[in-house]
Design a protein around this motif. Structure first.
Motif, mmCIF file in Angstrom:
data_model
loop_
_atom_site.group_PDB
_atom_site.id
_atom_site.type_symbol
_atom_site.label_atom_id
_atom_site.label_comp_id
_atom_site.label_asym_id
_atom_site.label_seq_id
_atom_site.Cartn_x
_atom_site.Cartn_y
_atom_site.Cartn_z
ATOM 1 N N LEU A 1 0.829 -1.208 0.000
ATOM 2 C CA LEU A 1 0.000 0.000 0.000
ATOM 3 C C LEU A 1 0.860 1.253 0.000
ATOM 4 C CD1 LEU A 1 -2.793 1.333 0.247
ATOM 5 C CD2 LEU A 1 -2.626 1.020 2.720
ATOM 6 N N VAL A 2 1.962 1.235 0.759
ATOM 7 C CA VAL A 2 2.847 2.403 0.809
ATOM 8 C C VAL A 2 3.541 2.611 -0.532
ATOM 9 C CG1 VAL A 2 4.936 3.326 1.872
ATOM 10 C CG2 VAL A 2 3.181 2.255 3.296
ATOM 11 N N MET A 3 4.012 1.507 -1.144
ATOM 12 C CA MET A 3 4.771 1.622 -2.387
ATOM 13 C C MET A 3 3.879 1.897 -3.592
ATOM 14 S SD MET A 3 7.818 1.336 -1.278
ATOM 15 C CE MET A 3 8.647 1.312 -2.864
ATOM 16 N N ILE A 4 2.706 1.270 -3.628
ATOM 17 C CA ILE A 4 1.834 1.432 -4.790
ATOM 18 C C ILE A 4 0.952 2.670 -4.640
ATOM 19 C CG2 ILE A 4 0.028 0.338 -6.171
ATOM 20 C CD1 ILE A 4 1.108 -2.345 -5.273
ATOM 21 N N GLY A 5 0.458 2.897 -3.431
ATOM 22 C CA GLY A 5 -0.394 4.055 -3.196
ATOM 23 C C GLY A 5 -1.858 3.797 -3.426
ATOM 24 N N ILE A 6 -2.238 2.564 -3.765
ATOM 25 C CA ILE A 6 -3.648 2.232 -4.006
ATOM 26 C C ILE A 6 -4.018 1.093 -3.071
ATOM 27 C CG2 ILE A 6 -5.337 1.443 -5.708
ATOM 28 C CD1 ILE A 6 -3.542 2.587 -7.870
ATOM 29 N N PRO A 7 -5.087 1.225 -2.309
ATOM 30 C CA PRO A 7 -5.455 0.148 -1.380
ATOM 31 C C PRO A 7 -6.041 -1.043 -2.129
ATOM 32 C CG PRO A 7 -7.103 1.872 -1.319
ATOM 33 C CD PRO A 7 -5.996 2.389 -2.208
ATOM 34 N N PRO A 8 -5.941 -2.238 -1.560
ATOM 35 C CA PRO A 8 -6.544 -3.410 -2.204
ATOM 36 C C PRO A 8 -8.061 -3.344 -2.119
ATOM 37 C CG PRO A 8 -5.686 -4.009 -0.052
ATOM 38 C CD PRO A 8 -5.244 -2.592 -0.303
ATOM 39 N N SER A 9 -8.705 -3.927 -3.089
ATOM 40 C CA SER A 9 -10.162 -3.983 -3.065
ATOM 41 C C SER A 9 -10.625 -5.028 -2.055
ATOM 42 C CB SER A 9 -10.699 -4.321 -4.459
ATOM 43 O OG SER A 9 -10.242 -5.615 -4.866
ATOM 44 N N ALA A 10 -11.923 -5.042 -1.804
ATOM 45 C CA ALA A 10 -12.472 -6.014 -0.855
ATOM 46 C C ALA A 10 -12.270 -7.442 -1.353
ATOM 47 C CB ALA A 10 -13.959 -5.736 -0.630
#
Length: 322
Positions: free
Chosen positions: A150-159
């Motif tokens: 999340l820190v490196m990509i900047g997009i949270p995972p979906s449910a």
């Protein structure tokens, strides 16, 4: 005296707490924890370095790019899935190979069982405590991968991605629980911890290295001729696949791959009639769970069998130290 002060802790809970404390304070667990953490961060680094190549515009799994953190690699180090498949059995073996015989050799087993507690509390607590340690460790590693991703990509995972990751971690816990129960079984059967450890490692090496070689030899000897019909070839493929599924690592690999790769629609050979008309799209989580249900059932059945054997052997075991 307060009601809380008058309560006496259940003997089973006391034994479980003592075993968990012994595990997390032992050098053996700290070494395995360090090894698992290093391999986890190593696989995360390789997946992030290859993240751009792993995610493609025309990829049917493009909406599940967060799962690539667990499956992709740049070739220098294996992925997180491969690391768990290889190191998970060692974690289970390290926590259970001396669970019973060490206490018997020290003379503490007979003293513990001399207390007014049920005899089966001890072996049940050994398994539950080790399983709690394994469960917290795998959940922590999985959440660490999610957090750093999340820190490196900047997009949270979906449910859907989060539920797939949790399902994969539960399957990994069942996989390691099998090796834990196998090591506890050998700890009950063998007097010396070194003997039980060698027996566990021998079984692990057999299924990891030699079993696939044996299946390849059988497959080569039974290979149908080129003029064989489609039904004959499909039967041959199913037979070889069923032989491979005897190995626990193959069951875990199939289940983990299906859960972390939604585009996987089948784990066996398909005929042209079955493939015709199929749309190359990712499966929902429920359908993926249906595909891996036989693998998960096999892991749970093997774990329950090893636990039942160790329980039966321990209940009939002479615990007096010699």
């Amino acid at each position: 005296m307060n009601a809380s002060e008058s309560r006496v802790a259940h003997p089973f809970a006391v034994i479980v707490g003592k075993e968990v404390s012994d595990h997390i304070r032992s050098w053996r667990f700290l070494i395995m924890l360090l090894l698992m953490a290093l391999t986890c961060f190593g696989s995360l680094y390789t997946s992030l370095s290859n993240f751009g190549n792993a995610v493609k515009a025309n990829d049917p799994e493009g909406a599940f790019f967060f799962l690539k953190l667990f499956t992709s690699s740049d070739g220098t180090l294996p992925s997180f899935l491969v690391f768990i498949s290889f190191l998970g059995p060692l974690l289970g073996i390290s926590l259970g190979f001396d669970a019973i015989n060490t206490e018997q050799n020290r003379g503490t087993l007979s003293r513990v069982l001399a207390q007014p507690i049920h005899r089966d509390y001890l072996i049940n607590a050994k398994f539950v405590a080790s399983l709690l340690v394994i469960g917290f460790l795998f959940l922590a590693l999985g959440l660490l991968v999610i957090g750093f991703g999340l820190v490196m990509i900047g997009i949270p995972p979906s449910a859907g991605e989060f539920m797939r990751i949790l399902s994969f971690l539960l399957v990994a816990i069942c996989y390691v629980a099998f090796w834990l129960n196998l090591s506890i079984l050998f700890s009950v059967l063998f007097r010396q911890p070194a003997t039980s450890a060698l027996a566990c490692i021998a079984v692990w090496l057999f299924f990891t290295v030699f079993y696939s070689m044996i299946v390849n030899l059988i497959a080569k000897a039974m290979m149908p001729p080129e003029t064989a019909g489609i039904q004959h070839i499909l039967g041959y493929r199913h037979f070889i696949l069923n032989l491979l599924r005897v190995a626990p690592n193959h069951l875990f690999s199939d289940a983990g791959t299906t859960l972390l790769m939604p585009s996987v629609r089948s784990l066996g050979p398909l005929s042209m009639e079955q493939v015709q008309g199929a749309i190359p799209s990712p499966l929902p989580l429920g359908q993926s769970l249906l595909i891996v249900w036989p693998q998960l059932t096999g892991l749970i059945a093997a774990t329950a069998t090893c636990f039942a054997l160790s329980y039966f052997a321990f209940m009939r075991k002479e615990v007096r130290s010699r």
